[in-house]
Motif scaffolding. Structure first.
Motif, PDB file in Angstrom:
ATOM      1  N   TYR A 420       0.818  -1.217   0.000  1.00  0.00           N
ATOM      2  CA  TYR A 420       0.000   0.000   0.000  1.00  0.00           C
ATOM      3  C   TYR A 420       0.854   1.272   0.000  1.00  0.00           C
ATOM      4  O   TYR A 420       0.309   2.374  -0.099  1.00  0.00           O
ATOM      5  N   GLU A 421       2.163   1.124   0.118  1.00  0.00           N
ATOM      6  CA  GLU A 421       3.061   2.277   0.017  1.00  0.00           C
ATOM      7  C   GLU A 421       3.389   2.613  -1.437  1.00  0.00           C
ATOM      8  O   GLU A 421       4.047   3.633  -1.710  1.00  0.00           O
ATOM      9  N   PHE A 422       2.949   1.751  -2.362  1.00  0.00           N
ATOM     10  CA  PHE A 422       3.299   1.917  -3.766  1.00  0.00           C
ATOM     11  C   PHE A 422       2.068   2.245  -4.597  1.00  0.00           C
ATOM     12  O   PHE A 422       1.032   1.557  -4.482  1.00  0.00           O
ATOM     13  N   ALA A 423       2.177   3.268  -5.438  1.00  0.00           N
ATOM     14  CA  ALA A 423       1.098   3.571  -6.373  1.00  0.00           C
ATOM     15  C   ALA A 423       0.986   2.449  -7.400  1.00  0.00           C
ATOM     16  O   ALA A 423      -0.119   2.045  -7.799  1.00  0.00           O
ATOM     17  N   ASP A 424       2.127   1.936  -7.832  1.00  0.00           N
ATOM     18  CA  ASP A 424       2.174   0.819  -8.784  1.00  0.00           C
ATOM     19  C   ASP A 424       2.400  -0.470  -7.996  1.00  0.00           C
ATOM     20  O   ASP A 424       3.524  -0.917  -7.818  1.00  0.00           O
ATOM     21  N   ARG A 425       1.317  -1.051  -7.532  1.00  0.00           N
ATOM     22  CA  ARG A 425       1.449  -2.240  -6.695  1.00  0.00           C
ATOM     23  C   ARG A 425       1.968  -3.432  -7.478  1.00  0.00           C
ATOM     24  O   ARG A 425       2.647  -4.302  -6.929  1.00  0.00           O
ATOM     25  N   GLU A 426       1.669  -3.475  -8.773  1.00  0.00           N
ATOM     26  CA  GLU A 426       2.156  -4.594  -9.569  1.00  0.00           C
ATOM     27  C   GLU A 426       3.680  -4.627  -9.589  1.00  0.00           C
ATOM     28  O   GLU A 426       4.273  -5.702  -9.637  1.00  0.00           O
ATOM     29  N   ALA A 427       4.298  -3.457  -9.558  1.00  0.00           N
ATOM     30  CA  ALA A 427       5.764  -3.422  -9.515  1.00  0.00           C
ATOM     31  C   ALA A 427       6.276  -4.044  -8.216  1.00  0.00           C
ATOM     32  O   ALA A 427       7.269  -4.786  -8.220  1.00  0.00           O
TER      33      ALA A 427
END
Length: 519
Positions: A420-427
Motif C-alpha cells: 500500500y506504500e506503492f502507487a504501482d502495486r504490480e511493480a
C-alpha cells in the motif's frame, strides 16, 4: 528546581561565580557532577579560554531523562544553581571553560581557522559507570572563533539538535548526546527575531577532522602528534602498542566513519553539512544543523536549503565520507612516516579500506532490514530493485521497510502492508516474487522473520514536520511536545499503539519546510 533547600556553596573566581555541589545535594557521592578537563591540559595552542556569556533569566525547557540518568541526575536535582550551570551563568568547580580550535573544508573549500564559535566546553563529568563525558554548552556566547556571529543559539535550532541527537541514539547510531535545553527571553536575530537557548550536550570527545587540519596547514606538526597521542591515550589505548600507532589511529577513523555512514544510509538519515569540521574522530554523529530523515525515498534528497549544488545529498554521503577522510589523511601525513612518499602510500592503503568496510556494513544492514540471515550473490540486485521501485513510486522509506515485515512467503507479498506504500502495486508484487523465492532459501518462518525485521526497521523517526510542530508549540511556551517526542524516539522500534499517528505519512505542508545552515 524552585523550592529546593539543598545546600550549594559559592565562591568567586575570575569574576564568575563557581558552584560546588555538596555531597548531600542528592544524597549521592561527592563525585557527582565533579568536573575535570583533560583537554585543557594540552595547552592553549589547541583552544582559547573563555567563560560562557551569562544568559538572562534562564529557565529549564526540557531535561533528557536518558542522558540525565546516565549522570545520576533527575529533574528533582535541577535547582536554580544547576540551571545556572547548564545555561553558562555559573562555572562549576573543576571546570576549565574553553572554545576548541579547528579548521575545516566547508563545501569543499578549505577555511584555515574555524573553532567553536558558539560552543564552550566546560570539562568532563563522570557517568554512573565511571566513564568520562565532555559537557559542552552550545549557544553559550561569543568566543574568539565567532567571527561575525553572536555566539548564541536560537530555540528552534536547539530543539532540532536536542531531538535529533536523541533520535539517533534511540536508533543505535553513534552520536553526541543531549542533556537539557535551557531557554531565555533574550532576543536573537537570524532571519527574524527569535529567543535564545543553550543546549548542554555530551560526548566522549568533540575532536574532529578539522582539529588536525588547522595545524597541518600551519606547518605545525608537533601539535598533530600531541592530538594523536591524546586520542590514543584516552580513547584508543588498545592502539598504543601498534607498530605505527598514528597510522592505526587513522585506520580506526576510517573504519568508524565507514560504519557511521552505513548506519546513516540504512535509516535514511541525511546530515546536511558534512564539512570536515563536522566529522568526529570517534565516529559520532556531530553538529546537527539542517539534517533530515527521508520521507518519500529520493536518493538525491538534499535536506539543506543552503546546499545549492547538492554536494551533501543523501546518496552522496558515503563518497563524501571518503573525501573527508582524504582530508584527514593529508593532515596526518607527517605522523605516518618521515619519508613523504612512504606516508602517502600508507595513507592510500588505509583509505582503500573505506569502501569495503562501508559496503560490508551496509550490505549486512540491508540484509537485516529484509530479514535475510545468509549472504547470497543476488542480494545486491534484490536491494537495488526494491529501492528503485520505491523511488519510482515515491514510497515512504521508513514506512515501507517497517511494513515489509508483514510479507508472507506463501502469497508472495500480495497481503503485505508494504504494497500500500506503492502507487504501482504490480511493480511491488513483481519484486515480491523474487523476494519470496529468496526467503524460501532461508528456512525461517514469517513470524520469526517479522520479529527480527522490526528490531532493525524503526517505526518512528524524527521527521522534519514532527520537529517543526514541537518548535511551534515551544514558541508559545508549550514544551510538552518536546518531551513527548523525546520519549517516543527513545523506543523507535516498539509499536507504541498510543502514538500510532506519529508513524503516519507526513502532511502535505511538510514539503514546504525549509531548513538551512542557520537552523
Amino acid at each position: 528546581m524552585a523550592g529546593s533547600q539543598d545546600p550549594v556553596f559559592f565562591r568567586k573566581i575570575g569574576g564568575v561565580a563557581e558552584i560546588s555541589l555538596s555531597p548531600q545535594h542528592r544524597g549521592m557521592n561527592s563525585n557527582d557532577l565533579s568536573f575535570r578537563n583533560r583537554f585543557a591540559s594540552l595547552g592553549e595552542a589547541f583552544f582559547s579560554r573563555i567563560n560562557p556569556e551569562p544568559l538572562p533569566d534562564p529557565y529549564l525547557i526540557s531535561l533528557n531523562p536518558g542522558a540525565a540518568g546516565m549522570l545520576g541526575l533527575d529533574r528533582r536535582d535541577l535547582d536554580a544553581a544547576l540551571i545556572d550551570c547548564f545555561s553558562g551563568n555559573r562555572v562549576p568547580a573543576g571546570a576549565e571553560p574553553l572554545a576548541m580550535l579547528y579548521a575545516g573544508h566547508q563545501f569543499g573549500h578549505f577555511v584555515p581557522q574555524l573553532g567553536d564559535g558558539r560552543a564552550i566546553l566546560l570539562g568532563e563529568v563522570k557517568d554512573t559507570a565511571g566513564s568520562l563525558w565532555e559537557l559542552q554548552l552550545k549557544g553559550a556566547g561569543m568566543t574568539p572563533y565567532s567571527r561575525s556571529g553572536d555566539g548564541r543559539a536560537v530555540l528552534r535550532s536547539t530543539i532540532r539538535e536536542y531531538l535529533g541527537s536523541e533520535a539517533m541514539h534511540g536508533l543505535g547510531i553513534p552520536t553526541t548526546r543531549a542533556l537539557c535545553i535551557v531557554g531565555s527571553d533574550e532576543e536573537v536575530y537570524r532571519e527574524q527575531i527569535e529567543t535564545a537557548a543553550v543546549l548542554a550536550r555530551l560526548a566522549p570527545s568533540h575532536l574532529r577532522f578539522g582539529s588536525f587540519e588547522v595545524f597541518y596547514y600551519r606547518d605545525q606538526y608537533k601539535p598533530l602528534e600531541v592530538l594523536s597521542g591524546y586520542l590514543l591515550k584516552h580513547h584508543f589505548p588498545e592502539l598504543k602498542d601498534e607498530p605505527n600507532p598514528h597510522l592505526a589511529l587513522f585506520r580506526r577513523a576510517v573504519g568508524l566513519t565507514a560504519d557511521l555512514l552505513a548506519r546513516w544510509q540504512l535509516v535514511g538519515f541525511s546530515h546536511g553539512v558534512m564539512n570536515t569540521d563536522n566529522m568526529s574522530m570517534l565516529g559520532l554523529t556531530l553538529d546537527y544543523g539542517p539534517f533530515g530523515f527521508l520521507d518519500a525515498y529520493d536518493p538525491g534528497f538534499v535536506c539543506n536549503h543552503s546546499d545549492h549544488e547538492g554536494r551533501y545529498s543523501f546518496d552522496n554521503q558515503p563518497a563524501i565520507g571518503r573525501w573527508n577522510l582524504t582530508c584527514l589523511a593529508q593532515a596526518m601525513l607527517p605522523l605516518f612516516a618521515k619519508e613523504p612518499d612512504a606516508a602517502v602510500e600508507m595513507a592510500g592503503e588505509a583509505l582503500d579500506e573505506y569502501e569495503p568496510a562501508f559496503m560490508q556494513r551496509y550490505s549486512a544492514g540491508m540484509r537485516a532490514k529484509l530479514g535475510l540471515s545468509m549472504s547470497k550473490s543476488e542480494d545486491h540486485s534484490l536491494v537495488t530493485d526494491l529501492l528503485k521501485i520505491m523511488e519510482n513510486n515515491a514510497a515512504d522509506y521508513t514506512r515501507c521497510f517497517r511494513a515489509l515485515g508483514g510479507f508472507k512467503v506463501e502469497d508472495q507479498g500480495r497481503s503485505c502492508p508494504a504494497a500500500y506504500e506503492f502507487a504501482d502495486r504490480e511493480a511491488f508484487y513483481h519484486w515480491g516474487r523474487d523476494y519470496a523465492a529468496r526467503l524460501r532459501g532461508e528456512g525461517r518462518g514469517d513470524e520469526a522473520r517479522e520479529r527480527a525485521m522490526n528490531q532493525v526497521n524503526p517505526k518512528y523517526v524524527l521527521r522534519n514536520y514532527l520537529a517543526q510542530q514541537a518548535i511551534e508549540k515551544a514558541m508559545h511556551r508549550d514544551y510538552s511536545e518536546i518531551d513527548r517526542l523525546l520519549k517516543l524516539l527513545s523506543r523507535p522500534f516498539d509499536e507504541q499503539p498510543e502514538n500510532e499517528g506519529y508513524a503516519a505519512l507526513p502532511p502535505d505542508w511538510a514539503g514546504a519546510i525549509s531548513v538551512s545552515c542557520s537552523s
